[in-house]
Structures are given as C-alpha cells and as structure tokens.
Design an enzyme around this catalytic site. Sequence first.
Site, PDB file in Angstrom:
ATOM      1  CB  SER A  69       3.470   0.067   8.678  1.00 31.36           C
ATOM      2  OG  SER A  69       4.723  -0.235   8.110  1.00 31.36           O
TER       3      SER A  69
ATOM      4  CD  GLU B  74      -2.906  -1.018   0.130  1.00 35.92           C
ATOM      5  OE1 GLU B  74      -3.184   0.111  -0.319  1.00 35.92           O
ATOM      6  OE2 GLU B  74      -3.403  -2.044  -0.328  1.00 35.92           O
TER       7      GLU B  74
ATOM      8  CB  SER C  44      -0.296  -1.301  11.610  1.00 36.40           C
ATOM      9  OG  SER C  44      -0.135  -2.617  12.100  1.00 36.40           O
ATOM     10  CE1 TYR C  45      -0.366  -3.258   3.161  1.00 36.88           C
ATOM     11  CE2 TYR C  45       1.651  -4.474   3.629  1.00 36.88           C
ATOM     12  CZ  TYR C  45       0.632  -4.124   2.761  1.00 36.88           C
ATOM     13  OH  TYR C  45       0.616  -4.632   1.493  1.00 36.88           O
ATOM     14  N   PRO C  46      -1.549  -5.151   7.378  1.00 35.23           N
ATOM     15  CG  PRO C  46      -3.501  -5.971   6.330  1.00 35.23           C
ATOM     16  CD  PRO C  46      -2.629  -4.739   6.448  1.00 35.23           C
TER      17      PRO C  46
END
Length: 791
Positions: free
Chosen positions: A83, A8, A265-267
């Site tokens: 993140s 992302e 947060s970014y998984p």
Amino acid sequence: MEGGSRCEERGVSTEGKGVRWPEACGHQGCRRQGGGRPVGACGAGAWASRGRHRRAPQVLDAVLPVMNQAHSGEQTVFRARFSSITDTDICAAMARLGEPDHNEALSVDARQELDLRIGCAFTRFQTKYFQGKYGNLDSSLISFGPCQTPTLGFCVERHDKIQSFKPETYWVLQAKVDVDKDRSLLLDWDRVRVFDREIAQMFLNMTKLEKEAQVEATSRKEKAKQRPLALNTVEMLRVASSALGMGPQHAMQTAERLYTQGYISYPRTETTHYPESFDLKGPLRQQANHPYWADTVKRLLAEGINRPRKGHDAGDHPPITPMKSATEAELGGEAWRLYEYITRHFIATVSHDCRYLQSSVSFRIGPERFTCTGKTVISPGFTEIMPWQSVPLEESLPTCQKGDTLAVAEVKLLEKQTSPPDYLTEAELITLMEKHGIGTDASIPVHINNICQRNYVIVESGRRLKPTNLGIVLVHGYYKIDAELVLPTIRSAVEKQLNLIAQGRADFRQVLGHTLDVFKRKFHYFVDSIAGMDELMEVSFSPLAATGKPLSRCGKCHRFMKYIQAKPSRLHCSHCDETYTLPQNGTIKLYKELRCPLDDFELVLWSSGSRGKSYPLCPYCSNHPPFRDMKKGTGCNECTHPSCQHSLSMLGIGQCVECESGVLVLDPTSGPKWRVACNRCNVVAHCFENAHRVRVSAETCAACEAALLDVDFNKAKSPLPGDGTQHTGCVFCDPVFQELVELKHAASCHPMHRGPGRRQGRGRGRGRRPAGKPGPRRPKDKMSALAAYFV
C-alpha cells in the site's frame, strides 16, 4: 469514464515465471475501481442476448499458454500486495505472496460490461435525439451513467427543495442579564421559538416586567471531543473540498501524485482502522524533525502514542498515512496543502482526545426558563495539531449557586424567518453518495467531475453545485418516465450483486444476464416514452430553427443556414431541416462566399486562433465525405478533389515532419503571416512573413519529392539576396527558404526547427521520414490526381 483507475499493486512470481494481474486487485476497495464507461462511445449490439456474454480477456489468459510449464502442479503465479512505495512495504509484500482471485476479476468484468452497455445505449439515444431538435443545450454530450445520473439526481433534489420552499415567520424571546457593571450574559430561551405572534407577545408581556432572573440549576461536567478516525478516501475528498477548496477529481489526482512520489500510502481505501500489526511509530518518527509539528511528535514519542480509535475495516488498503517527511518548498502549492492535512490528521489519530469542562446555568424570569452555557478547555489533545477542530472559546460563566439572582437588563422579542437549505456542497454530495452506495472511493470524484463537464451542474462559491437547466430537465424527465433511472436504489442493488460475485456467492453470467435484461426493458420503455422528457425540453430550450444567426448558404435550397455556437457547434438549414456538425474548439466564419464544386455549399473557415491552425471546409462534405480516403469531420485540407483550389491535391506540400500520416498543407488565408500546417497533427510552420503571395507549384523537389512553393515578396521587405522579389524552392531543402521557416506545435507553440545552425525537431532532418515508413504524398501530376479521384 464512469470508473476509476486500477490498483497500483503488482502480481509477481519467483524465478521469472510470474505475470502481472492488473485487472482485479485482491483488495475489496480496488476491486470496485474497475468498470469504466466511455460515455461518448456506442457499439452495435449494446444489448446482447443471453448466453452470449464473454468474460473480458485477462492478462493470465494471454500469458499462461506461453509460460514455462510447472512441474508436479507447482504454483507459478503470485500476487504481491502493498500500500505504499517504500522499501519496507515492498520487501514485506514479496515475503508473503498470495494468489490472484478469479472471483474478484469476474466482478470487475461484470461492472465494466454493465456500465459500458447501459451507458452507451442511453447516452447515444438521448444525445442524437435532443441535439437534433434543440440548438441551445450547450452540451456536446448528453450522457447517462448508472452512477453519474443518481449523482445528478441528488443535486436536482436539493434544487427542487429550494424552489418549493416557503419561508415562515417565527419569534424568539431574548433575555440579557447583568453579571456586574461591565459584563452581561445573553440567555437562550428554552422554548427556542414560536410561530404565533400573539403567543410570543404573551410570553414577552409575562417576562418583561420582571426585574430579576433567579438561578434554578447549575451543572459542571467534564466532556471529551474524540480524536478523528483514521483517514480514508471519502473523508479526504470531503475535507479537500470543504476546507482546502479543491475539487474531488483534482484532490484525487494530487493524492495519487503524492503516492507515486512516496510521500503517502495508497490513497484509494475505504478502511478507517489500522491493523494491530501496523507500525504507527515508523511514520511518526519520519515527522520528528519537521519545522511545523516536530515538538508535538517528539512529545508523543516520548510519552507514548495513543492507540487510534477502532474504525471500519473494509479489507482493502490501510488508512491514508504519510510515509516520509516533506516541506512546503519541496511540494509547493496544493500538493503541500493536501499533504499537510493528511499528516496532521495522522498525528491527531495517535494523539489524546480533547478534554473540556462544560458549564450550564438555568435561569427563570417570571414563568419562563432560559439557559446559558460555556466551555473551558482542560487539555487540548489532538486539537493542538488540528487547531480548526478546537473547542470554540466561549465566555466563561460566573460562579452561581441555586437561588442566586441577577438583574435583568433587557427582554425583547425578535422576529425571524425560516430559510431554505443551500445548494449541495461537494462535501455534502460525497456524503450522500457514500450513504446510498453510489460509486466507490475511487469513482466518486469521477462521477462528480462528469456532471460538471457535461454542463449538468456549475460549481459556485463555496464549492456548491447548482444544477443547470439541462441537468434539471434531464432529472425531471427521468422521474416522469422511470424514476428508477435516477434514484440510487437500483444501483445499490446492482452493487450488492457484484459484491456477491467477488465473494463467490453469485454466478457471473446470471447476474450479468439478469441486470442487462432489466435495463434492456427500461431502455425500450425510455425510447417509447421519450416524448414525456421532450415536453420538458420544449419549455426550457429553443428549437434549432429559432437558434443561431445566419452564416452561409445551403447548397440544396440556397437559403442561409444558421450557425449555432452552443456546444456542439453546428449549422442548421431550417428549410431543408438538415443539421451539419462543425469542428469544435475553434471559431467559424464565412470563407469569401466561395462554394464547393461538388455540392454548391458555401465554404466556412475554421480557426483555432492567430497562432494556431485554420482551414476551409464544406459543411456537406465534412459530414458526408465524398471520397473513401476522407474521414467524417475533416476539412478541405484532407479532400482529394483533383481540381478544387482548396483541396489537398492543390495545396498539399509534403509529408509532415512529426506524425506518420499527415501532410503539410498551405493555409491560403494566413497571409501576410503565412502558415503551413499538418492536416492530422498540431504541427504549424510559420514562414515567409510579409510575402505578397505564396502558391504551391506543380513541380516537386528532386531530393524529397515535396511540392515547390512560388513566393513573391514586396520589394521593400524582401529577404532574398540581391533585392530579388521572387523565388521558387522547397521548404525542406532550399537553403534560402530554410532561414524563413519556423516549425511549431499549434497547441503549445514549442519551437521545433529554426533553420540551419539550430536543433531540429525529433532528429528527422528536413521533413524526411525514416526509412521503411512511407507516408502520404501529394499526387505528382494531374493524371495521378484524377486516378485518385475516380478510383
């Protein structure tokens, strides 16, 4: 596709000169998300010769030539790494911009090209080979993937162990002692079990006459149950499957939605270690007023948090962390359950370990020794926020000293049997994939979802994966021909080479060329040895000639062809040994025994349901289009035959009101609830209910050039003014017909146009196309139709 979605993060630049660089994230975990394989695709020349490999085009390649030129070698392209979608993280990322990594991009390109070429070659060959021979495979695609196939191999390996398991009988000695009048203890035999009945009986005879059990030793020891490591993707998927009942693919999609909404947060991360600079108190303060765990969080903040355990730092994103507070009413359903687990896990990582006292007492009854253990919680620690991890409440042991005796209440012999392992759960499969390097945190859910969609495994209760006959035969066939196609070893070796490319220690072209050369040789050997897998298929599946039921007549031999309903649905003529593919996801039936004027095949009717589309089709024309403007797999509603009563030329009305290339065609089988449907998109017009007859006129509307319709109504139910029963007009322009037409989408049936006085779909008015966008039109006259037919 085999791979996952891209990172992302964004590549940005100052002063408006930067570009995005989505092909390769600088983080190691995201690097491995690239590399997808459309399993149904097949391009010519999947095995290119050496020296012809070309790197996939990058965004920078397209943008740099037209960017403003930098002065004196000034850097103009940067990458921002963050993140979580929070103001703090984004501002911090903008403050420490980095450079895009060229080697990371090359590694992603290599993975994409390898997965695409290898997967397409094997998938296309085995799909065409086996679907042309067997009728009950029940799979529209027999796919192969460098990661997908070893994943299936794990499931079949467990199935084989279950099938080959032979239970053994064993015996256990169980003793019970009385602590007082109302309380007794069960003791565990130190020998655990024996597999010989006579020996077990001997031990029983030696102990059953004893009246007392003597205490030989006691121990009391304080132990700790460690708090969990910080949460990464694989652990989240394991827990989602085993505890929350969510499949890995669905869990990953839910986590991505929570991320884009700013809750977590970014998984996608492999890291289980928080960096020293990570602000742990910030996310914790966000939960300080939550109704479920506010007290625990406030106490941690007041007493001081415990530093999380040191885990694995993969160099990608930080562990999955809740970024803001949310309630069940706010998220709802499965999103809340996943968010609740992520939050509880994070709070547990900064909590203290669970401490408990473990007591053990050893007894001797005759010559045999027995043991009894118990646990008492001293401090619950992290189990307060994760109660399912708490130490089980066991019966407290009596206070004993060495030499004490207790009365023996009973000694008996129990006969039991060993049991086979159960089928793999999704959580166990994820563990095996991670252990053997099959897939990444991003692609593991996709591989598991693929083998389910291909009908290689079915998900049973407890989210256990049971292989189907097709999955079992495929894996056994791979083992018979080339075991490396299904074993995880070769994929692990390829992943190591790709990682070396990312580190700049291996050459992109050499790795790509060598790997393709290896799999090219394997592919040719697989093709030459396919008879070995075919022998296994013959045992489990029926040939086309013995499958299905007679439906329509073949135009070549005039014998009945059999309709095979198993995916992909098709017609098979056993006399001509020909198979004709049919449209999928609908029902097929004979269409009034009418025949195609071109090839004499009997027509069949495809329908998606009472509220959807339906159209007749010729099996031969659908597979071998007779006209250049007719695509393979289409029906009579796209055939431009000039005189056939079922063709587009005879039943077409006008341009579709939604899509750019479709034509609205009358469905002659839909009466008395008549329908007009687009031959390209899912637009359906319900019209002229209870009309006796509807025909497409040779005349056209002067305003919009659509064909006019001749409608005959029953006198008792006629909606026409003055009790009229016949009317000819345009469905788009005629005010009488506009009241009787309702446009909908066949799939979702959302109303689009309900006549005058109501809103019209997409603002296009009465079927007219925007200026400058001409669409297909029904031929105006017979000469135009003949010209289209011959030219």
